[in-house]
Motif scaffolding. Sequence first.
Motif, PDB file in Angstrom:
ATOM      1  N   ALA A  33      -7.967   2.877  19.733  1.00  0.00           N
ATOM      2  CA  ALA A  33      -7.324   1.730  20.381  1.00  0.00           C
ATOM      3  C   ALA A  33      -7.240   0.552  19.412  1.00  0.00           C
ATOM      4  O   ALA A  33      -6.219  -0.145  19.345  1.00  0.00           O
ATOM      5  CB  ALA A  33      -8.107   1.331  21.628  1.00  0.00           C
ATOM      6  N   ALA A  34      -8.304   0.349  18.639  1.00  0.00           N
ATOM      7  CA  ALA A  34      -8.321  -0.742  17.664  1.00  0.00           C
ATOM      8  C   ALA A  34      -7.253  -0.541  16.592  1.00  0.00           C
ATOM      9  O   ALA A  34      -6.611  -1.496  16.143  1.00  0.00           O
ATOM     10  CB  ALA A  34      -9.699  -0.852  17.025  1.00  0.00           C
ATOM     11  N   LEU A  35      -7.041   0.712  16.181  1.00  0.00           N
ATOM     12  CA  LEU A  35      -6.018   0.996  15.175  1.00  0.00           C
ATOM     13  C   LEU A  35      -4.619   0.643  15.684  1.00  0.00           C
ATOM     14  O   LEU A  35      -3.798   0.104  14.942  1.00  0.00           O
ATOM     15  CB  LEU A  35      -6.064   2.466  14.768  1.00  0.00           C
ATOM     16  CG  LEU A  35      -7.244   2.898  13.880  1.00  0.00           C
ATOM     17  CD1 LEU A  35      -7.274   4.409  13.733  1.00  0.00           C
ATOM     18  CD2 LEU A  35      -7.158   2.228  12.519  1.00  0.00           C
ATOM     19  N   VAL A  36      -4.350   0.948  16.955  1.00  0.00           N
ATOM     20  CA  VAL A  36      -3.059   0.590  17.539  1.00  0.00           C
ATOM     21  C   VAL A  36      -2.894  -0.917  17.549  1.00  0.00           C
ATOM     22  O   VAL A  36      -1.855  -1.463  17.139  1.00  0.00           O
ATOM     23  CB  VAL A  36      -2.934   1.151  18.974  1.00  0.00           C
ATOM     24  CG1 VAL A  36      -1.674   0.606  19.649  1.00  0.00           C
ATOM     25  CG2 VAL A  36      -2.892   2.676  18.954  1.00  0.00           C
ATOM     26  N   ARG A  37      -3.928  -1.618  18.016  1.00  0.00           N
ATOM     27  CA  ARG A  37      -3.855  -3.085  18.070  1.00  0.00           C
ATOM     28  C   ARG A  37      -3.652  -3.670  16.679  1.00  0.00           C
ATOM     29  O   ARG A  37      -2.822  -4.577  16.489  1.00  0.00           O
ATOM     30  CB  ARG A  37      -5.134  -3.655  18.693  1.00  0.00           C
ATOM     31  CG  ARG A  37      -5.197  -5.189  18.659  1.00  0.00           C
ATOM     32  CD  ARG A  37      -6.447  -5.709  19.322  1.00  0.00           C
ATOM     33  NE  ARG A  37      -7.651  -5.067  18.870  1.00  0.00           N
ATOM     34  CZ  ARG A  37      -8.276  -5.305  17.725  1.00  0.00           C
ATOM     35  NH1 ARG A  37      -7.772  -6.192  16.858  1.00  0.00           N
ATOM     36  NH2 ARG A  37      -9.382  -4.656  17.407  1.00  0.00           N
ATOM     37  N   GLU A  38      -4.379  -3.161  15.698  1.00  0.00           N
ATOM     38  CA  GLU A  38      -4.265  -3.682  14.335  1.00  0.00           C
ATOM     39  C   GLU A  38      -2.870  -3.443  13.761  1.00  0.00           C
ATOM     40  O   GLU A  38      -2.332  -4.286  13.045  1.00  0.00           O
ATOM     41  CB  GLU A  38      -5.334  -3.038  13.446  1.00  0.00           C
ATOM     42  CG  GLU A  38      -6.748  -3.522  13.764  1.00  0.00           C
ATOM     43  CD  GLU A  38      -7.826  -2.632  13.165  1.00  0.00           C
ATOM     44  OE1 GLU A  38      -7.458  -1.671  12.426  1.00  0.00           O
ATOM     45  OE2 GLU A  38      -9.022  -2.860  13.437  1.00  0.00           O
ATOM     46  N   LYS A  39      -2.281  -2.291  14.108  1.00  0.00           N
ATOM     47  CA  LYS A  39      -0.924  -2.003  13.625  1.00  0.00           C
ATOM     48  C   LYS A  39       0.073  -2.988  14.236  1.00  0.00           C
ATOM     49  O   LYS A  39       0.928  -3.558  13.534  1.00  0.00           O
ATOM     50  CB  LYS A  39      -0.533  -0.569  13.994  1.00  0.00           C
ATOM     51  CG  LYS A  39       0.882  -0.183  13.557  1.00  0.00           C
ATOM     52  CD  LYS A  39       1.039  -0.271  12.047  1.00  0.00           C
ATOM     53  CE  LYS A  39       2.237   0.487  11.520  1.00  0.00           C
ATOM     54  NZ  LYS A  39       3.511   0.127  12.136  1.00  0.00           N
ATOM     55  N   LEU A  40      -0.037  -3.224  15.532  1.00  0.00           N
ATOM     56  CA  LEU A  40       0.866  -4.167  16.186  1.00  0.00           C
ATOM     57  C   LEU A  40       0.661  -5.573  15.643  1.00  0.00           C
ATOM     58  O   LEU A  40       1.622  -6.317  15.414  1.00  0.00           O
ATOM     59  CB  LEU A  40       0.659  -4.154  17.698  1.00  0.00           C
ATOM     60  CG  LEU A  40       1.569  -3.192  18.491  1.00  0.00           C
ATOM     61  CD1 LEU A  40       1.310  -1.744  18.086  1.00  0.00           C
ATOM     62  CD2 LEU A  40       1.370  -3.375  19.990  1.00  0.00           C
ATOM     63  N   GLY A  75       3.140  -8.539  13.674  1.00  0.00           N
ATOM     64  CA  GLY A  75       3.416  -9.869  14.196  1.00  0.00           C
ATOM     65  C   GLY A  75       3.052 -10.112  15.646  1.00  0.00           C
ATOM     66  O   GLY A  75       3.172 -11.242  16.142  1.00  0.00           O
ATOM     67  N   VAL A  76       2.604  -9.082  16.368  1.00  0.00           N
ATOM     68  CA  VAL A  76       2.191  -9.274  17.759  1.00  0.00           C
ATOM     69  C   VAL A  76       0.860 -10.025  17.793  1.00  0.00           C
ATOM     70  O   VAL A  76      -0.085  -9.676  17.086  1.00  0.00           O
ATOM     71  CB  VAL A  76       2.041  -7.923  18.494  1.00  0.00           C
ATOM     72  CG1 VAL A  76       1.549  -8.154  19.927  1.00  0.00           C
ATOM     73  CG2 VAL A  76       3.358  -7.159  18.498  1.00  0.00           C
TER      74      VAL A  76
END
Length: 464
Positions: free
Chosen positions: A205-212, A216-217
Amino acid sequence: MKAYDLIVIGSGAGGLTATFTALGFGKKVLVVEKDRPGGECTWSGCVPSKALINLAKDVHIAKKFGAVAVDGADILRRVRAVSERIYEHETPEVLQNAGADYVNGAARFVSANTIEVGGQQYMGKRIMLATGSAPLVPNIPGLTDVDFLTNENIFEQTSLPPSLLVLGGGVISMELAQAMNRLGVKVTVVEMMPEVLGREEPEFAALVREKLASEGVRFALNTKAVRVERTADGIKLHTESDGKAAYLEAAQILVALGRSPNVKGMGLEEIGVQIKGGVVVNAYLETSVKGIFACGDVAGPYLLSHMANYQGKIAAMNAILPWPIRRKVDYQHVCWATFTDPELAHAGMTEAEARAKYGDRIRVYHYDFAKLDRAQTKEGDMGRIKLITDLKARVLGAHIIGERAGDLIAEVQVMKTLGLSFGKLQKVIHPYPSYADALRQLSQQVFLDNIMQHPVVKLFRKSK
């Protein structure tokens, strides 16, 4: 009064599957739909969201090579066009040509085997509830005073907002936040919990958030939405985090905090159907009233289109076939995917769930796409696999982040559902170079562990 073998109320993923299943057995079926066939998946869920994601990905890739002007109105028109193309296979005419009767309108129960639609009554030997769900709207002061967005109306907009607040950090939030951001919308995600995607492996989940975030999110985690206020420029969201008051502003606000089963207005409780959030069903997907079945979001517990399909088939067969051959639902092998870029796929247990149930009697394997030749051919490609097995190498859970993770998890699902040792997958020839080859490589590691755990090998090693 017309009589039917099965009346299906709702024509989304579950209702359509139930309908065609019953028709396949030669049964007389009535479909009742208050809107248009297709349900949330076709009009406000899987189909338009994936269309938007794909268009946003095209724009994102194009931006690597130069400036791109985004026509938001055209993007949204093209998204709606995809839904209309899918709908061509689900129209009332398609249902009628397949042998079903179709009535447009809201159904209300007169008795346990009779419904009324538009003043006309219909009787069914069995009745299927497939009414789906609607966006959950929280009781936040001021929210209903503004024109907030949900997945049901965001695809009907005629333009993209310059900025957007997204309430919630679930699947819908992550997918739409990334897509909107890639299309030039300034996006801020507001989540009460310390991390997004709460059902996933925390590190994934952290990897998804970090990618977004890298795209710029913005994220406001551990943040509670307190009050919504309309401003001259759009929306002001008053928040609270660690006891401190603050606010966020944007042109519009998207509410993506989950789903609420559609159970109201049909007279269900009056005829004795038990409701607890959604409709309560047994293992055969029959409600508390004999002869009334339910499938999909209205029954839960997994509000996923593919689970509605799964339930719809079983519920329909249980409704129309003799008791001795009824089937129970089995939720041991549920899987899903989050279609961000990279995708995140989930099957079975997380490591924490597996340890809670099995203690140390599990094995945990990791694979990084840095070892995968196919991933090296695409600049910036990344991916990881986490596999949790029992001591016999049977899959308990699998989590994949990376290109085509939603497709890769299907191969794991085959091994898991059939109860096979994951080590056996190394026997299967996989195309090279492919992303699926990551699973073959991981299975070799499992296979070697299986050999090392064999009693003869352990005895031989101990004797040396």
